[in-house]
Design a protein around this motif. Structure first.
Motif, PDB file in Angstrom:
ATOM      1  N   SER A  49     -24.157 -19.796  53.068  1.00  0.00           N
ATOM      2  CA  SER A  49     -24.558 -19.875  51.668  1.00  0.00           C
ATOM      3  C   SER A  49     -24.565 -18.462  51.115  1.00  0.00           C
ATOM      4  N   VAL A  50     -24.563 -18.328  49.782  1.00  0.00           N
ATOM      5  CA  VAL A  50     -24.408 -17.024  49.142  1.00  0.00           C
ATOM      6  C   VAL A  50     -25.577 -16.769  48.203  1.00  0.00           C
ATOM      7  N   VAL A  51     -26.125 -15.562  48.260  1.00  0.00           N
ATOM      8  CA  VAL A  51     -27.172 -15.135  47.329  1.00  0.00           C
ATOM      9  C   VAL A  51     -26.527 -14.237  46.277  1.00  0.00           C
ATOM     10  N   PHE A  52     -26.630 -14.635  45.024  1.00  0.00           N
ATOM     11  CA  PHE A  52     -26.128 -13.829  43.915  1.00  0.00           C
ATOM     12  C   PHE A  52     -27.302 -13.192  43.189  1.00  0.00           C
ATOM     13  N   LYS A  53     -27.085 -11.984  42.695  1.00  0.00           N
ATOM     14  CA  LYS A  53     -28.103 -11.301  41.894  1.00  0.00           C
ATOM     15  C   LYS A  53     -27.421 -10.550  40.761  1.00  0.00           C
ATOM     16  N   VAL A  54     -27.910 -10.757  39.545  1.00  0.00           N
ATOM     17  CA  VAL A  54     -27.386 -10.083  38.367  1.00  0.00           C
ATOM     18  C   VAL A  54     -28.564  -9.572  37.557  1.00  0.00           C
ATOM     19  N   LEU A  66     -18.423 -20.797  41.251  1.00  0.00           N
ATOM     20  CA  LEU A  66     -17.465 -20.818  42.359  1.00  0.00           C
ATOM     21  C   LEU A  66     -16.648 -22.107  42.335  1.00  0.00           C
ATOM     22  N   GLY A  67     -16.304 -22.568  41.152  1.00  0.00           N
ATOM     23  CA  GLY A  67     -15.723 -23.901  41.016  1.00  0.00           C
ATOM     24  C   GLY A  67     -16.833 -24.869  40.681  1.00  0.00           C
ATOM     25  N   LYS A  68     -17.942 -24.757  41.339  1.00  0.00           N
ATOM     26  CA  LYS A  68     -19.194 -25.415  40.980  1.00  0.00           C
ATOM     27  C   LYS A  68     -20.127 -24.341  40.429  1.00  0.00           C
ATOM     28  N   LYS A  69     -20.822 -24.643  39.347  1.00  0.00           N
ATOM     29  CA  LYS A  69     -21.710 -23.667  38.730  1.00  0.00           C
ATOM     30  C   LYS A  69     -23.124 -23.808  39.284  1.00  0.00           C
ATOM     31  N   TYR A  70     -23.714 -22.655  39.617  1.00  0.00           N
ATOM     32  CA  TYR A  70     -25.078 -22.606  40.126  1.00  0.00           C
ATOM     33  C   TYR A  70     -25.951 -21.867  39.122  1.00  0.00           C
ATOM     34  N   ASP A  71     -26.999 -22.532  38.633  1.00  0.00           N
ATOM     35  CA  ASP A  71     -27.921 -21.902  37.701  1.00  0.00           C
ATOM     36  C   ASP A  71     -28.726 -20.826  38.411  1.00  0.00           C
ATOM     37  N   MET A  72     -28.842 -19.673  37.775  1.00  0.00           N
ATOM     38  CA  MET A  72     -29.612 -18.572  38.333  1.00  0.00           C
ATOM     39  C   MET A  72     -30.987 -18.534  37.665  1.00  0.00           C
ATOM     40  N   TRP A  80     -31.547 -11.893  37.684  1.00  0.00           N
ATOM     41  CA  TRP A  80     -31.327 -13.329  37.853  1.00  0.00           C
ATOM     42  C   TRP A  80     -30.783 -13.546  39.254  1.00  0.00           C
ATOM     43  N   MET A  81     -31.257 -14.597  39.942  1.00  0.00           N
ATOM     44  CA  MET A  81     -30.815 -14.850  41.307  1.00  0.00           C
ATOM     45  C   MET A  81     -30.602 -16.339  41.548  1.00  0.00           C
ATOM     46  N   CYS A  82     -29.753 -16.633  42.501  1.00  0.00           N
ATOM     47  CA  CYS A  82     -29.589 -18.005  42.978  1.00  0.00           C
ATOM     48  C   CYS A  82     -29.030 -17.966  44.385  1.00  0.00           C
ATOM     49  N   THR A  83     -29.213 -19.057  45.100  1.00  0.00           N
ATOM     50  CA  THR A  83     -28.624 -19.234  46.427  1.00  0.00           C
ATOM     51  C   THR A  83     -27.798 -20.507  46.403  1.00  0.00           C
ATOM     52  N   THR A  84     -26.537 -20.403  46.781  1.00  0.00           N
ATOM     53  CA  THR A  84     -25.636 -21.549  46.735  1.00  0.00           C
ATOM     54  C   THR A  84     -25.774 -22.409  47.973  1.00  0.00           C
ATOM     55  N   GLU A  85     -25.043 -23.486  47.989  1.00  0.00           N
ATOM     56  CA  GLU A  85     -24.852 -24.275  49.199  1.00  0.00           C
ATOM     57  C   GLU A  85     -23.952 -23.495  50.153  1.00  0.00           C
ATOM     58  N   VAL A  97     -21.389 -16.271  34.692  1.00  0.00           N
ATOM     59  CA  VAL A  97     -21.392 -16.808  33.328  1.00  0.00           C
ATOM     60  C   VAL A  97     -22.715 -16.412  32.671  1.00  0.00           C
ATOM     61  N   ILE A  98     -22.634 -15.537  31.670  1.00  0.00           N
ATOM     62  CA  ILE A  98     -23.827 -15.050  30.971  1.00  0.00           C
ATOM     63  C   ILE A  98     -23.831 -15.597  29.545  1.00  0.00           C
ATOM     64  N   ASP A  99     -24.813 -16.403  29.240  1.00  0.00           N
ATOM     65  CA  ASP A  99     -24.914 -17.029  27.912  1.00  0.00           C
ATOM     66  C   ASP A  99     -23.601 -17.678  27.511  1.00  0.00           C
ATOM     67  N   GLY A 100     -22.972 -18.345  28.462  1.00  0.00           N
ATOM     68  CA  GLY A 100     -21.751 -19.093  28.192  1.00  0.00           C
ATOM     69  C   GLY A 100     -20.471 -18.288  28.257  1.00  0.00           C
ATOM     70  N   VAL A 101     -20.578 -16.974  28.444  1.00  0.00           N
ATOM     71  CA  VAL A 101     -19.387 -16.121  28.501  1.00  0.00           C
ATOM     72  C   VAL A 101     -19.070 -15.803  29.963  1.00  0.00           C
ATOM     73  N   ARG A 102     -17.854 -16.117  30.374  1.00  0.00           N
ATOM     74  CA  ARG A 102     -17.416 -15.890  31.755  1.00  0.00           C
ATOM     75  C   ARG A 102     -17.010 -14.426  31.915  1.00  0.00           C
ATOM     76  N   VAL A 103     -17.622 -13.717  32.874  1.00  0.00           N
ATOM     77  CA  VAL A 103     -17.318 -12.311  33.102  1.00  0.00           C
ATOM     78  C   VAL A 103     -17.159 -12.068  34.601  1.00  0.00           C
ATOM     79  N   ASN A 104     -16.517 -10.960  34.941  1.00  0.00           N
ATOM     80  CA  ASN A 104     -16.386 -10.582  36.341  1.00  0.00           C
ATOM     81  C   ASN A 104     -17.648  -9.895  36.823  1.00  0.00           C
ATOM     82  N   ASP A 105     -17.902  -9.999  38.102  1.00  0.00           N
ATOM     83  CA  ASP A 105     -19.034  -9.346  38.731  1.00  0.00           C
ATOM     84  C   ASP A 105     -18.639  -7.895  39.032  1.00  0.00           C
ATOM     85  N   PRO A 106     -19.276  -6.901  38.397  1.00  0.00           N
ATOM     86  CA  PRO A 106     -18.878  -5.512  38.651  1.00  0.00           C
ATOM     87  C   PRO A 106     -19.206  -5.027  40.050  1.00  0.00           C
ATOM     88  N   MET A 107     -19.934  -5.832  40.822  1.00  0.00           N
ATOM     89  CA  MET A 107     -20.277  -5.449  42.183  1.00  0.00           C
ATOM     90  C   MET A 107     -19.258  -5.946  43.208  1.00  0.00           C
TER      91      MET A 107
END
Length: 374
Positions: A49-54, A66-72, A80-85, A97-107
Motif C-alpha cells: 500500500s502507498v502513503v501519500f502526503k501533500v 492511481l486510476g482509482k481516486k483516494y481521498d486525502m 493532506w495524507m492518505c493510505t491506499t490499498e 488532484v487538488i480542488d478538482g485540478v489534476r497536477v503532477n507530484d513535485p516529489m
C-alpha cells in the motif's frame, strides 16, 4: 483564461510546499524508487500500500489518483495524507488532484504517458524476483540520437541501447526496432520499461544474445514509411548492426503493436522476428479512428493473397503477448489470432496478468528478448 491561470498558480503554490525537506525518522515504509532526491513521500509500506502526503493548507479537497481516486485527509499542520490499498507490482502512473485540478507530484519523477507528463510510482516486485532490478553485471548504454526524417520533413529522435562491450566489438550485432504505445513516445521503453536493465541482466545470465535496440518515436503520420526510409537506414549507418532479415526484429506495444502488424504484412521479407504486445487489429474500428487508414480487412486480404506459409517461412519468431482478460486489447487480439489460425500462420501466445500496463510490457520484452536471434 485569467481564472484558469489564477487557479493553476494557487494549485502550484500549494504543492510546491511539498518540496520542503522531510525527516525520515520514524516514518513507515520506504520512499518509492522514482521519488526525487531527499523526498520521503510517497512511501511504500510492506504490504505494497502507498502513503501519500501533500502540503496544501488552502486546498478544500485533495486526492491521489492511481486510476482509482483516494481521498486525502487534512492534518493539523495543513498537510493532506492518505493510505491506499495494496498496489500491484511494477510501474504505475498517478497524479494529485487538488480542488478538482489534476497536477503532477513535485516529489516524484514525471513521465510522458497518457498524452501528458504525469507522475510515476514503482511498487517493488516480490522477494526473489530481481529480473528488473539493477545488478552488479556489465552494463550497456542508452543514447539519444537525433536524425532528420525525410518522411516528416523534420528532425526527430530515437533512443538506442547498445550492450556492454559494444564499442570494442568488431562484429555486427542483431537489432530490434521497438515501438511504444499510444500517448507515449520514444522514451517509454528505456524509462518506464527499464529495457536496458532487463537486457543487461539477460545477457549477463546468457539468456539473451547481445543486441542493439532502437526505440523509435511512433508518433508520425506514416510510421511504415518513416521506419523503412528513415529509421532503419539511420541505424544501419550509425551503429554496427546486421542488415539481413534474420538479424532484424520488429516489435511494439499497443499502438506500436498495430504499427508492427501493419508493417509485417507487406514487408515480411525484411524481418526475422516479430513481437506484438497487448495489441491486435481492431475488431471494430472506433469512430474516432475511422478514416485514418484503419481498414483492417485490407491487411487480412493481403495475408490471404500471400498465404500463411509465406509468413511462416519469413518469421523465426512471431510472439504475441497479452495482459490477461483485463487488457483493453484482449478481444482484438483473440479475434486476430483466430484469423491467423484460419490462414495457417504459426505464432506463440503468452499471457501475463496486469492489464494494459507497463508491468505487463516489461514481462513481454523480458520474454521476447530470450526468443530472438537464436
Amino acid at each position: 483564461m485569467k481564472k484558469f491561470t489564477i487557479l493553476s498558480m494557487m494549485c502550484l503554490g500549494a504543492i510546491l510546499a511539498t518540496a520542503q525537506p522531510q525527516k525520515a525518522e520514524n516514518l513507515p515504509g520506504t520512499p518509492q524508487m522514482w521519488a526525487i532526491r531527499g523526498a520521503q513521500y510517497p512511501r511504500i509500506l510492506p504490504d505494497h500500500s502507498v502513503v501519500f502526503k501533500v502540503i496544501a493548507p488552502t486546498a478544500q479537497t485533495v486526492q491521489a489518483d492511481l486510476g482509482k481516486k483516494y481521498d486525502m485527509t487534512k492534518q493539523a499542520d495543513g498537510s493532506w495524507m492518505c493510505t491506499t490499498e495494496p498496489q500491484t507490482e511494477g510501474f504505475h502512473y498517478y497524479a494529485i488532484v487538488i480542488d478538482g485540478v489534476r497536477v503532477n507530484d513535485p516529489m516524484s519523477e514525471s513521465f510522458y504517458g497518457c498524452s501528458q507528463m504525469t507522475s510515476g510510482i514503482e511498487i517493488p516486485y516480490a522477494d526473489g524476483d530481481t529480473r528488473f532490478a539493477m545488478k552488479d553485471v556489465p552494463h550497456g548504454a542508452v543514447q539519444m540520437k537525433r536524425y532528420f526524417s525525410t518522411t516528416a520533413n523534420d528532425w526527430r529522435r530515437m533512443y538506442v541501447y547498445t550492450p556492454a562491450g559494444y564499442e570494442e566489438s568488431k562484429s555486427k550485432l542483431p537489432v530490434l526496432y521497438l515501438m511504444h504505445g499510444g500517448g507515449e513516445d520514444e522514451r517509454g521503453w528505456s524509462t518506464q520499461g527499464l529495457t536496458d536493465i532487463i537486457l543487461d541482466n539477460l545477457i549477463a545470465e546468457g539468456k539473451a544474445p547481445k543486441m542493439v535496440i532502437a526505440m523509435l518515436d511512433g508518433n508520425t503520420n506514416d510510421f511504415e514509411k518513416e521506419l523503412l526510409n528513415d529509421c532503419i537506414p539511420f541505424v544501419e549507418k550509425s551503429f554496427k548492426v546486421r542488415s539481413d532479415k534474420d538479424g532484424r526484429a520488429l516489435a511494439g506495444l499497443s499502438m506500436g503493436g498495430i504499427q508492427t502488424l501493419n508493417t509485417l504484412v507487406y514487408h515480411y521479407d525484411m524481418f526475422g522476428h516479430i513481437g506484438v504486445f497487448s495489441s491486435g487489429w481492431w475488431a471494430s474500428v472506433p469512430e474516432f479512428m475511422k478514416g485514418q487508414g484503419m481498414d483492417n480487412e485490407k491487411y487480412y486480404s493481403e495475408i490471404a493473397k500471400n498465404g500463411g506459409e509465406a509468413y511462416n517461412k519469413a518469421f523465426k519468431t512471431l510472439f504475441i503477448t497479452m495482459g490477461g482478460k483485463e487488457d483493453i486489447a484482449y478481444n482484438n487480439c483473440q479475434i486476430m489470432m483466430k484469423r491467423f489460425d484460419q490462414y495457417g500462420i504459426k505464432y506463440e501466445y503468452f499471457e501475463h496478468p496486469g492489464g494494459h500496463t507497463w508491468p505487463v510490457w516489461r514481462e513481454s520484452i523480458y520474454q521476447f528478448a530470450q526468443r530472438i536471434f537464436k
